[in-house]
Design a protein around this motif. Structure first.
Motif, short mmCIF file in Angstrom:
data_model
loop_
_atom_site.label_atom_id
_atom_site.label_comp_id
_atom_site.label_asym_id
_atom_site.label_seq_id
_atom_site.Cartn_x
_atom_site.Cartn_y
_atom_site.Cartn_z
N PHE A 146 16.39 5.04 9.42
CA PHE A 146 15.24 5.18 8.54
C PHE A 146 15.58 4.80 7.10
CE2 PHE A 146 14.64 7.97 12.16
CZ PHE A 146 13.35 7.64 12.56
N HIS A 147 16.79 4.23 6.92
CA HIS A 147 17.22 3.83 5.57
C HIS A 147 17.99 2.51 5.66
CE1 HIS A 147 15.88 7.73 4.17
NE2 HIS A 147 16.58 8.30 5.13
N SER A 148 19.31 2.59 5.56
CA SER A 148 20.14 1.39 5.46
C SER A 148 20.20 0.56 6.74
CB SER A 148 21.56 1.78 5.04
OG SER A 148 22.13 2.69 5.99
N ALA A 149 19.96 1.17 7.89
CA ALA A 149 20.05 0.45 9.16
C ALA A 149 18.68 0.23 9.79
CB ALA A 149 20.96 1.20 10.13
N SER A 150 17.65 0.13 8.96
CA SER A 150 16.29 -0.04 9.49
C SER A 150 16.12 -1.36 10.23
CB SER A 150 15.27 0.05 8.35
OG SER A 150 15.50 -0.95 7.38
N HIS A 151 17.03 -2.32 9.99
CA HIS A 151 16.96 -3.61 10.69
C HIS A 151 17.27 -3.48 12.18
CE1 HIS A 151 21.14 -2.99 9.59
NE2 HIS A 151 21.49 -3.87 10.51
N LEU A 152 17.83 -2.34 12.58
CA LEU A 152 18.21 -2.14 13.98
C LEU A 152 17.12 -1.46 14.81
CD1 LEU A 152 21.90 -0.87 13.54
CD2 LEU A 152 21.15 -3.15 14.27
N GLN A 174 3.35 1.77 -3.60
CA GLN A 174 3.97 0.45 -3.73
C GLN A 174 3.00 -0.58 -4.32
OE1 GLN A 174 7.10 -0.63 -3.01
NE2 GLN A 174 7.93 1.28 -2.17
N LEU A 175 1.79 -0.59 -3.81
CA LEU A 175 0.80 -1.57 -4.28
C LEU A 175 0.45 -1.35 -5.74
CD1 LEU A 175 -1.54 -1.64 -1.15
CD2 LEU A 175 -0.07 -3.52 -1.95
N ARG A 176 0.29 -0.09 -6.13
CA ARG A 176 -0.07 0.21 -7.51
C ARG A 176 1.08 -0.10 -8.48
NH1 ARG A 176 -3.56 5.89 -6.97
NH2 ARG A 176 -5.43 4.94 -6.06
N ALA A 177 2.32 -0.13 -7.93
CA ALA A 177 3.49 -0.47 -8.75
C ALA A 177 3.72 -1.98 -8.82
CB ALA A 177 4.73 0.22 -8.21
N GLY A 178 2.87 -2.74 -8.12
CA GLY A 178 2.97 -4.19 -8.19
C GLY A 178 3.80 -4.83 -7.09
N ALA A 179 4.17 -4.06 -6.07
CA ALA A 179 4.95 -4.62 -4.97
C ALA A 179 4.12 -5.63 -4.18
CB ALA A 179 5.43 -3.51 -4.03
N SER A 180 4.79 -6.57 -3.56
CA SER A 180 4.10 -7.54 -2.71
C SER A 180 3.55 -6.83 -1.47
CB SER A 180 5.06 -8.64 -2.28
OG SER A 180 6.05 -8.12 -1.40
N ALA A 181 2.62 -7.47 -0.80
CA ALA A 181 2.05 -6.88 0.40
C ALA A 181 3.13 -6.65 1.46
CB ALA A 181 0.96 -7.78 0.97
N ASP A 182 4.09 -7.58 1.57
CA ASP A 182 5.14 -7.46 2.57
C ASP A 182 6.04 -6.26 2.28
OD1 ASP A 182 6.68 -8.52 4.87
OD2 ASP A 182 8.23 -8.83 3.37
N VAL A 183 6.43 -6.11 1.01
CA VAL A 183 7.30 -4.99 0.62
C VAL A 183 6.56 -3.66 0.83
CG1 VAL A 183 8.41 -3.84 -1.34
CG2 VAL A 183 8.73 -6.30 -0.97
N ALA A 184 5.32 -3.60 0.40
CA ALA A 184 4.53 -2.37 0.53
C ALA A 184 4.34 -1.99 1.99
CB ALA A 184 3.18 -2.54 -0.15
N HIS A 185 4.10 -2.99 2.82
CA HIS A 185 3.87 -2.76 4.24
C HIS A 185 5.12 -2.17 4.90
CE1 HIS A 185 2.27 -4.64 8.26
NE2 HIS A 185 2.29 -3.34 8.28
N ARG A 186 6.27 -2.80 4.64
CA ARG A 186 7.52 -2.32 5.24
C ARG A 186 7.89 -0.92 4.74
NH1 ARG A 186 11.43 -5.08 3.47
NH2 ARG A 186 10.46 -6.83 2.38
N ALA A 187 7.68 -0.68 3.45
CA ALA A 187 7.99 0.64 2.88
C ALA A 187 7.11 1.72 3.49
CB ALA A 187 7.83 0.61 1.37
N ALA A 188 5.83 1.40 3.69
CA ALA A 188 4.90 2.37 4.27
C ALA A 188 5.32 2.76 5.68
CB ALA A 188 3.49 1.80 4.28
N LYS A 189 5.75 1.77 6.45
CA LYS A 189 6.16 2.06 7.82
C LYS A 189 7.46 2.87 7.85
CE LYS A 189 6.76 0.04 12.37
NZ LYS A 189 6.65 -1.16 13.21
N GLN A 190 8.41 2.48 7.01
CA GLN A 190 9.69 3.19 6.98
C GLN A 190 9.51 4.64 6.54
OE1 GLN A 190 12.90 0.96 5.24
NE2 GLN A 190 14.06 2.78 4.74
N THR A 191 8.58 4.86 5.61
CA THR A 191 8.33 6.21 5.11
C THR A 191 7.51 7.04 6.09
OG1 THR A 191 8.40 5.47 2.81
CG2 THR A 191 7.24 7.55 3.26
N GLY A 192 6.50 6.44 6.68
CA GLY A 192 5.56 7.20 7.50
C GLY A 192 5.97 7.42 8.94
N ALA A 193 6.77 6.50 9.51
CA ALA A 193 7.08 6.58 10.93
C ALA A 193 7.85 7.84 11.29
CB ALA A 193 7.87 5.34 11.35
#
Length: 267
Positions: free
Chosen positions: A128-134, A78-97
């Protein structure tokens, strides 16, 4: 130890990681080391964000090496693709958890006791996808703890986390503060060691006892037979002597009843 959102601090080191050269916890660069006591080490993982709107909190014991590497790979991508720190952080957690072979087992267990219905979902796979807000995915030891020199270096509950000053301090500084921000959520501990830790926090007034669903089998490969029986995929007569069918039947029944009695979360 400051366990608030530290992603921006570690982002440069994450971008510089040569992940293909990191094949074991001992290969993790020192820049990610948070603390050490004898053979125990703790390393940063981008899992420190808190979702205050979560209705379900999945609590592991600590992220393993697979989760660490998966999260770091996604954060780096995410970071190397230019994503913001917030976007990269959330994506990393959603992917890794709870990533790897553990995740489909976990989803099956959550669906089996009816949590998908309580949340208004077709399946808990959506968490882990569309309902990650829950959901809030976390661990009672939020940053990975490894055992130096061990054949299986992922921390598995020994030494006892409540009796270890080093580990207890991590619970208090990390997960305990996180739990206090999740006032409307139901907690699902994964494994007996995590249940013990949550009960310790209940005694300290951090979490109300009636918001914890104890007993779900841990979704690890080592629990394959127990999970298969719990889900109704293995006959009782085919079980080995190490599996206590009566206890699993009781847990199965109690969890389904507890979930059925939960108040439906408000959208």
């Amino acid at each position: 130890m400051d366990t608030s959102n530290r992603f921006a601090q570690f982002a440069p080191a994450i971008q510089a990681l040569e992940l293909d050269r990191i094949n074991a916890p001992s290969d993790i660069p020192a820049s990610f080391l948070l603390g050490q006591e004898k053979k125990l080490t703790s390393h940063y993982i981008p899992f420190d964000s808190v979702n205050p709107s979560a209705r379900l909190v999945l609590v592991g014991i600590t992220p393993g090496f697979t989760q660490w590497k998966n999260a770091m790979r996604e954060a780096q991508r995410q970071l190397r693709a230019g994503a913001s720190a917030d976007v990269a952080h959330r994506a990393a957690k959603q992917t890794g958890a709870f990533s790897g072979e553990m995740r489909p087992k976990l989803i099956g267990l959550l669906d089996h006791i009816g949590l998908h219905q309580w949340l208004g979902l077709t399946s808990c796979s959506a968490l882990f996808h569309s309902a990650s807000h829950l959901v809030q995915t976390t661990s009672i030891l939020r940053d990975p703890v490894f055992i130096t020199g061990a054949k299986k270096p992922n921390y598995n509950g020994t030494p006892n986390m409540i009796r270890s000053d080093f580990l207890r301090a991590q619970i208090e500084a990390g997960f305990a503060k996180e739990a206090q921000a999740l006032e409307k959520a139901v907690f699902v501990p994964l494994g007996s060691k995590v249940s013990e830790g949550l009960d310790w926090l209940v005694q300290r007034g951090v979490i109300p006892a009636d918001r914890i669903l104890h007993g779900l089998p841990h979704p690890s490969g080592a629990n394959a037979e127990r999970i298969a029986y719990f889900l109704g995929r293995k006959d009782r007569l085919a079980l080995s002597a190490k599996t206590n069918a009566a206890r699993l039947d009781r847990i199965n029944r109690d969890l389904k009843e507890s979930v059925a009695n939960l108040r439906r979360p408000q959208s």
